[in-house]
Design an enzyme around this catalytic site. Structure first.
Site, PDB file in Angstrom:
ATOM      1  CD1 TRP A 179     -10.759   5.692 -23.183  1.00  0.00           C
ATOM      2  CD2 TRP A 179     -12.570   6.708 -22.378  1.00  0.00           C
ATOM      3  NE1 TRP A 179     -10.527   5.979 -21.854  1.00  0.00           N
ATOM      4  CE2 TRP A 179     -11.617   6.608 -21.341  1.00  0.00           C
ATOM      5  CE3 TRP A 179     -13.810   7.306 -22.097  1.00  0.00           C
ATOM      6  CZ2 TRP A 179     -11.861   7.083 -20.040  1.00  0.00           C
ATOM      7  CZ3 TRP A 179     -14.043   7.785 -20.807  1.00  0.00           C
ATOM      8  CH2 TRP A 179     -13.075   7.671 -19.805  1.00  0.00           C
ATOM      9  CD  GLU A 218      -9.438   7.922 -26.441  1.00  0.00           C
ATOM     10  OE1 GLU A 218     -10.631   7.913 -26.838  1.00  0.00           O
ATOM     11  OE2 GLU A 218      -8.896   8.926 -25.953  1.00  0.00           O
ATOM     12  CE  LYS A 220      -7.889   8.876 -18.909  1.00  0.00           C
ATOM     13  NZ  LYS A 220      -9.143   9.620 -18.857  1.00  0.00           N
ATOM     14  CG  ASP A 251      -6.377  11.442 -25.601  1.00  0.00           C
ATOM     15  OD1 ASP A 251      -5.532  12.212 -25.099  1.00  0.00           O
ATOM     16  OD2 ASP A 251      -7.601  11.671 -25.582  1.00  0.00           O
ATOM     17  CG  HIS A 254      -5.487   8.884 -22.937  1.00  0.00           C
ATOM     18  ND1 HIS A 254      -6.588   8.212 -23.402  1.00  0.00           N
ATOM     19  CD2 HIS A 254      -5.962  10.032 -22.397  1.00  0.00           C
ATOM     20  CE1 HIS A 254      -7.678   8.922 -23.179  1.00  0.00           C
ATOM     21  NE2 HIS A 254      -7.326  10.034 -22.571  1.00  0.00           N
ATOM     22  CG  HIS A 278      -8.984  11.387 -29.178  1.00  0.00           C
ATOM     23  ND1 HIS A 278      -9.802  10.908 -28.181  1.00  0.00           N
ATOM     24  CD2 HIS A 278      -9.702  11.299 -30.335  1.00  0.00           C
ATOM     25  CE1 HIS A 278     -10.959  10.533 -28.716  1.00  0.00           C
ATOM     26  NE2 HIS A 278     -10.920  10.750 -30.013  1.00  0.00           N
ATOM     27  CG  ASP A 286      -6.429  12.673 -20.095  1.00  0.00           C
ATOM     28  OD1 ASP A 286      -6.048  13.308 -21.087  1.00  0.00           O
ATOM     29  OD2 ASP A 286      -7.478  11.987 -20.068  1.00  0.00           O
ATOM     30  CG  ASP A 288      -8.791  15.979 -21.910  1.00  0.00           C
ATOM     31  OD1 ASP A 288      -8.508  15.548 -23.028  1.00  0.00           O
ATOM     32  OD2 ASP A 288      -9.047  15.234 -20.938  1.00  0.00           O
ATOM     33  CG  ASP A 318     -10.521  14.018 -26.105  1.00  0.00           C
ATOM     34  OD1 ASP A 318     -11.351  14.781 -25.579  1.00  0.00           O
ATOM     35  OD2 ASP A 318     -10.313  12.859 -25.692  1.00  0.00           O
TER      36      ASP A 318
END
Ligand code: RNT
Ligand code: ZN
Length: 410
Positions: A179, A218, A220, A251, A254, A278, A286, A288, A318
């Site tokens: 990433w 990955e 985004k 992810d 993302h 993820h 994002d 997380d 993640d």
């Protein structure tokens, strides 16, 4: 209700709880090392992570050394049923040396491999393309300056070799996930030039065929500081992964907030052999957050089971929350992923498929909604009991006791 009655209740629907429990036991989840220390890492020059990644909060107990992180991980794994993996980032080296990113070697990570061997844990790996002065512009593999690109290509090459050595040492294929934060705060005039540079750099980085490891890329949507354009967008990497035979990493944070990641799985799986996830929880962006047992996760787990993708999907987590106990975050998130998988494995798929094929959407809806009342919790408790893992108030007691033991860390 108790497990035996639960078993009968599911059997009435044609669902075998024993089969679900034994399948769940075999699904490894790759737990991300970076939840343990707020994405700081162990390089001599540590700082904020950069690249638009932000762990916020200052709850006591952050792991400051590899030994502290490993102790926290050991506790976390002891609270999670099953055998799992650890996803290591290149900035988590364990060495007295101070190699720059383009100088890292396997030996700088060897203590992690010894530890993983001792505990029967598989390892995955990631190059770290952020939190470094050469990434301050939020441009790495797509930087216009050839010297900067070469520096990061070399970093990436080395991580692939390290991943291959880790995989060979543990006898378990190591996924090396790429990433990069590359993007622009304001509207670029030449997106194509940036994307062509990223593609050329990736090609150079991935040129050498290696065994015991696999590459993943990955995408985004945007990050803080790169609101206008992300070079490695979803379309960019979807095409790249299909053409070059890498894994695609999806992810959950993302994509546009209303996009449905569960829906993407069967779509991309027709063009890719393997997928990396993820699993995360975006909140407005994002962010997380620690994953909940919510519809997003349940739908994703359902797709993995219903589309028969468990055998070719690598489940990684993640998220990073520094406002709560970091070990509790790992444990809650990983157990939620398992709970979602368990629910998916307990779904009466045959009956539901029959109704759907017959276009009997009324029966399909009645079944999905009535089925929600089945005693999933009893099957989960039984799964934990067989693995000698606590549930409910017992879990809270363990989490509290461990947190109290690390709270004095400075
Ligand atoms: C960043 C990506 C990436 C990182 C980790 C630390 O937005 O999600 O996966 O979170 O590499
Ligand atoms: Zn990610």
């Amino acid at each position: 209700m108790g497990y035996n009655s639960a078993k009968e209740a599911f059997a009435e629907w044609g669902v075998d709880t024993e089969a679900a429990i034994s399948q769940l036991t075999t699904i490894p989840i790759s737990m991300h090392c970076w939840q343990g220390d707020d994405v700081v890492g162990f390089e001599p020059k540590t700082g904020t992570s950069g690249g638009g990644i932000q762990a916020t909060g200052n709850y006591p107990g952050r792991a400051r050394t590899p030994d502290e992180l490993r102790a926290d991980l050991e506790f976390a794994y002891a609270m999670i049923p099953g055998k799992h993996r650890l996803n290591l980032h290149a900035m988590y080296m364990d060495t007295d040396e101070a190699p720059d990113r383009d100088q890292i070697e396997y030996r700088h990570f060897a203590p992690w491999v010894d530890w993983a061997k001792e505990h029967g844990i598989g390892l995955d790996f990631n190059p770290t393309f952020f939190a470094h002065e050469k990434a301050d512009d939020n441009l790495t593999l797509s930087h216009p300056d050839q010297g900067i690109r070469d520096f990061w290509i070399e970093h990436g090459r080395r991580t692939r070799e390290i991943a291959a050595q880790i995989g060979a040492a543990l006898g378990s294929q190591c996924i090396n996930n790429i990433w990069v934060p590359d993007g622009y705060k304001d509207i670029p005039v030449d997106r194509m030039a940036a994307r062509a540079r990223l593609e050329a750099s990736l090609d150079q980085m991935l040129a050498e065929p290696l065994s015991d490891m696999r590459d993943a890329v990955e995408s985004k949507l945007f990050g803080i500081g790169v609101e206008a354009c992300t070079v490695g967008s979803h379309e960019f990497y979807l095409g790249y992964a299909i053409r070059k035979g890498t894994l695609l990493c999806l992810d959950m944070g993302h994509f546009h907030p209303t996009e449905n990641i569960a829906d993407k799985l069967s779509a991309v799986a027709l063009s890719l052999d393997e997928i990396l996830l993820h699993v995360s929880r975006p909140m407005r962006w994002d962010s997380d957050h620690v994953i909940l047992l919510n519809d997003d996760i349940l739908n994703m787990a359902h797709e993995l089971v219903s589309a028969d993708l468990l055998g070719r999907t690598h489940i990684g987590l993640d998220f990073f929350d520094a406002t709560i106990s970091r070990t509790a975050a790992w444990i809650i998130g990983t157990r939620n992923m398992q709970k979602a998988l368990l629910r998916a494995l307990l779904t009466p798929l045959d009956r539901l498929r029959q109704a759907e094929t017959a276009l009997d959407f009324t029966t399909r809806l009645t079944m999905t909604e009535e089925f929600k009342d089945l005693p999933f919790g009893d099957v989960w408790s039984e799964f934990c009991r067989r693995s000698d893992r606590p549930t409910s108030l017992g879990l809270i007691r363990e989490l509290d006791a461990y947190q109290a033991s690390v709270a004095s860390r400075g």
